[in-house]
Write a protein that holds these residues in place. Structure first.
Motif, mmCIF file in Angstrom:
data_model
loop_
_atom_site.group_PDB
_atom_site.id
_atom_site.type_symbol
_atom_site.label_atom_id
_atom_site.label_comp_id
_atom_site.label_asym_id
_atom_site.label_seq_id
_atom_site.Cartn_x
_atom_site.Cartn_y
_atom_site.Cartn_z
ATOM 1 N N ILE A 155 11.637 16.227 -4.490
ATOM 2 C CA ILE A 155 10.726 15.118 -4.761
ATOM 3 C C ILE A 155 11.031 13.944 -3.843
ATOM 4 N N ALA A 156 12.321 13.707 -3.578
ATOM 5 C CA ALA A 156 12.692 12.639 -2.651
ATOM 6 C C ALA A 156 12.161 12.930 -1.255
ATOM 7 N N ALA A 157 12.252 14.172 -0.810
ATOM 8 C CA ALA A 157 11.722 14.547 0.504
ATOM 9 C C ALA A 157 10.214 14.374 0.548
ATOM 10 N N THR A 158 9.532 14.757 -0.519
ATOM 11 C CA THR A 158 8.079 14.586 -0.584
ATOM 12 C C THR A 158 7.704 13.113 -0.545
ATOM 13 N N ALA A 159 8.438 12.292 -1.295
ATOM 14 C CA ALA A 159 8.148 10.860 -1.314
ATOM 15 C C ALA A 159 8.347 10.238 0.067
ATOM 16 N N LEU A 160 9.397 10.645 0.769
ATOM 17 C CA LEU A 160 9.653 10.088 2.094
ATOM 18 C C LEU A 160 8.552 10.473 3.072
ATOM 19 N N ILE A 161 8.071 11.697 3.000
ATOM 20 C CA ILE A 161 6.983 12.119 3.880
ATOM 21 C C ILE A 161 5.713 11.341 3.570
ATOM 22 N N CYS A 162 5.440 11.109 2.284
ATOM 23 C CA CYS A 162 4.274 10.299 1.910
ATOM 24 C C CYS A 162 4.421 8.870 2.416
ATOM 25 N N VAL A 163 5.622 8.326 2.355
ATOM 26 C CA VAL A 163 5.871 6.982 2.870
ATOM 27 C C VAL A 163 5.585 6.923 4.367
ATOM 28 N N ILE A 164 6.059 7.915 5.103
ATOM 29 C CA ILE A 164 5.845 7.927 6.556
ATOM 30 C C ILE A 164 4.361 8.041 6.876
ATOM 31 N N PHE A 165 3.652 8.943 6.198
ATOM 32 C CA PHE A 165 2.222 9.114 6.465
ATOM 33 C C PHE A 165 1.439 7.847 6.126
ATOM 34 N N VAL B 60 0.832 -1.204 0.000
ATOM 35 C CA VAL B 60 0.000 0.000 0.000
ATOM 36 C C VAL B 60 0.869 1.257 0.000
ATOM 37 N N THR B 61 1.915 1.262 0.796
ATOM 38 C CA THR B 61 2.766 2.446 0.912
ATOM 39 C C THR B 61 3.505 2.727 -0.390
ATOM 40 N N ILE B 62 4.126 1.709 -0.965
ATOM 41 C CA ILE B 62 4.911 1.906 -2.190
ATOM 42 C C ILE B 62 4.015 2.327 -3.341
ATOM 43 N N LEU B 63 2.894 1.618 -3.528
ATOM 44 C CA LEU B 63 2.030 1.919 -4.669
ATOM 45 C C LEU B 63 1.388 3.294 -4.520
ATOM 46 N N SER B 64 0.900 3.633 -3.336
ATOM 47 C CA SER B 64 0.268 4.942 -3.157
ATOM 48 C C SER B 64 1.275 6.075 -3.326
ATOM 49 N N THR B 65 2.506 5.876 -2.874
ATOM 50 C CA THR B 65 3.530 6.912 -3.045
ATOM 51 C C THR B 65 3.877 7.100 -4.519
ATOM 52 N N LEU B 66 3.989 6.005 -5.257
ATOM 53 C CA LEU B 66 4.258 6.121 -6.694
ATOM 54 C C LEU B 66 3.125 6.845 -7.414
ATOM 55 N N ILE C 147 -6.133 3.728 -2.729
ATOM 56 C CA ILE C 147 -6.884 4.893 -3.210
ATOM 57 C C ILE C 147 -6.960 5.976 -2.146
ATOM 58 N N LEU C 148 -7.245 5.584 -0.910
ATOM 59 C CA LEU C 148 -7.394 6.567 0.158
ATOM 60 C C LEU C 148 -6.068 7.229 0.506
ATOM 61 N N TYR C 149 -4.998 6.446 0.566
ATOM 62 C CA TYR C 149 -3.695 7.030 0.911
ATOM 63 C C TYR C 149 -3.194 7.943 -0.200
ATOM 64 N N THR C 150 -3.497 7.591 -1.439
ATOM 65 C CA THR C 150 -3.118 8.474 -2.545
ATOM 66 C C THR C 150 -3.850 9.808 -2.453
ATOM 67 N N TRP D 137 2.644 4.710 5.930
ATOM 68 C CA TRP D 137 3.070 3.583 6.765
ATOM 69 C C TRP D 137 2.457 3.652 8.162
ATOM 70 N N THR D 138 2.290 4.857 8.686
ATOM 71 C CA THR D 138 1.813 5.011 10.057
ATOM 72 C C THR D 138 0.316 5.279 10.150
ATOM 73 N N GLU D 139 -0.386 5.390 9.040
ATOM 74 C CA GLU D 139 -1.817 5.690 9.079
ATOM 75 C C GLU D 139 -2.574 4.547 9.754
ATOM 76 N N PHE D 140 -3.473 4.892 10.651
ATOM 77 C CA PHE D 140 -4.169 3.877 11.443
ATOM 78 C C PHE D 140 -5.684 3.913 11.276
ATOM 79 N N PHE D 141 -6.273 5.111 11.201
ATOM 80 C CA PHE D 141 -7.721 5.231 11.283
ATOM 81 C C PHE D 141 -8.416 4.538 10.120
ATOM 82 N N TYR D 142 -7.988 4.830 8.887
ATOM 83 C CA TYR D 142 -8.594 4.170 7.736
ATOM 84 C C TYR D 142 -8.364 2.657 7.790
ATOM 85 N N ALA D 143 -7.149 2.274 8.139
ATOM 86 C CA ALA D 143 -6.806 0.847 8.118
ATOM 87 C C ALA D 143 -7.631 0.061 9.123
#
Length: 277
Positions: free
Chosen positions: A198-208, A79-85, A146-149, A210-216
């Motif tokens: 872009i690398a910084a943006t991607a890393l922040i998206c990965v963190i958000f 989910v993290t890799i695909l949504s970040t891409l 879809i939601l994480y994207t 990876w740690t998202e809980f409410f939707y999951a």
């Protein structure tokens, strides 16, 4: 008088260094304590005062790995890799259009992107649950993709837009004079300049993601649970299993810490773009 001022400056730098180290230790201490607890026996994790000298063991990590952790880890990674891409695929053209090729209504579009972050997610969970159920996406990784994207895209566009604004217009004009079309401009001129951002943006998206809980926790059950959902399983009516919970949290944090360590240079450069003219 000539020796007092340098001595004061020396003491000031020393005090600033000590204060910085104290603040850094306070921030890192919970992480260090989690790592120590992950290698304790369950009985050693409950001692009062805390036991600092103990025999390290990998029993808790083995219990976590043998307790069904890997499927949750694979779901989070997918989910993290695909949504970040997807965020980068959609966000880079949008950021370019809103920064280097603005049109009428650009400010309205930026305001709309920002307004999507103002809605509390708890207010949208019931419609999202009904939609997921009607589209047969409930308890699937695709619903989370879809939601994480959609969750990360507005923030990514705002961040990348600020990075695109730092690209000198002279470079773009020179490329156009040489006959470069838009794909060539993006690939060979603009992207090398904004790559750290872009690398910084991607890393922040990965963190958000990876740690998202409410939707999951509300949209998944047995098949598509992520790592944060797995961690909740250690909260039982019998109490908290501190050693196992720390081991699970350590394993859950390792991927993000490794990615952050690898991309730290790009992260620092990206987050500092535009800070110094």
């Amino acid at each position: 008088m000539t020796t007092v001022a340098p001595r004061k400056r020396h003491y000031g730098k020393g005090a600033l260094t000590v204060a910085t180290w104290v603040i850094a230790i306070l921030f890192v201490f919970p992480l260090l304590w989690m790592i120590l607890t992950a290698f304790k026996q369950e009985a050693d994790a409950y001692t009062d005062p805390p036991k600092l000298l103990f025999t390290p063991t990998f029993e808790q990590i083995g219990n976590v790995l043998g307790g069904g952790f890997l499927p949750y880890l694979s779901n989070s990674a997918f989910v993290t890799i695909l949504s970040t891409l997807l965020v980068l695929l959609l966000g880079v053209p949008a950021a370019y259009a809103l920064s280097l090729a603005p049109v009428k209504g650009t400010s309205n579009a930026l305001g709309f992107f920002l307004s999507t972050k103002m809605l509390p997610i708890v207010a949208a969970i019931i419609p999202l649950y009904v939609i997921s159920q009607n589209t047969e996406l409930l308890d699937t990784v695709w619903a989370l993709v879809i939601l994480y994207t959609s969750m990360n895209l507005p923030l990514a566009i705002w961040m990348m837009r600020s990075f695109f604004l730092e690209v000198p217009h002279e470079m773009i004009e020179a490329g156009r004079i040489d006959g470069a079309n838009l794909p060539t401009l993006l690939r060979k001129i603009i992207m090398p300049v904004v790559a750290p951002g872009i690398a910084a943006t991607a890393l922040i998206c990965v963190i958000f993601s990876w740690t998202e809980f409410f939707y999951a926790v509300n949209l998944t059950a047995a098949r598509a649970g992520t790592v944060p959902v797995f961690l909740v399983g250690f909260i039982t009516s019998e109490g908290l299993y501190w050693a196992q919970l720390s081991a699970a949290a350590l394993l859950a944090s390792l991927p993000v810490m490794i990615v952050g360590w690898i991309a730290q240079n790009h992260l620092v450069r990206g987050l500092s773009m535009g800070a110094v003219k």
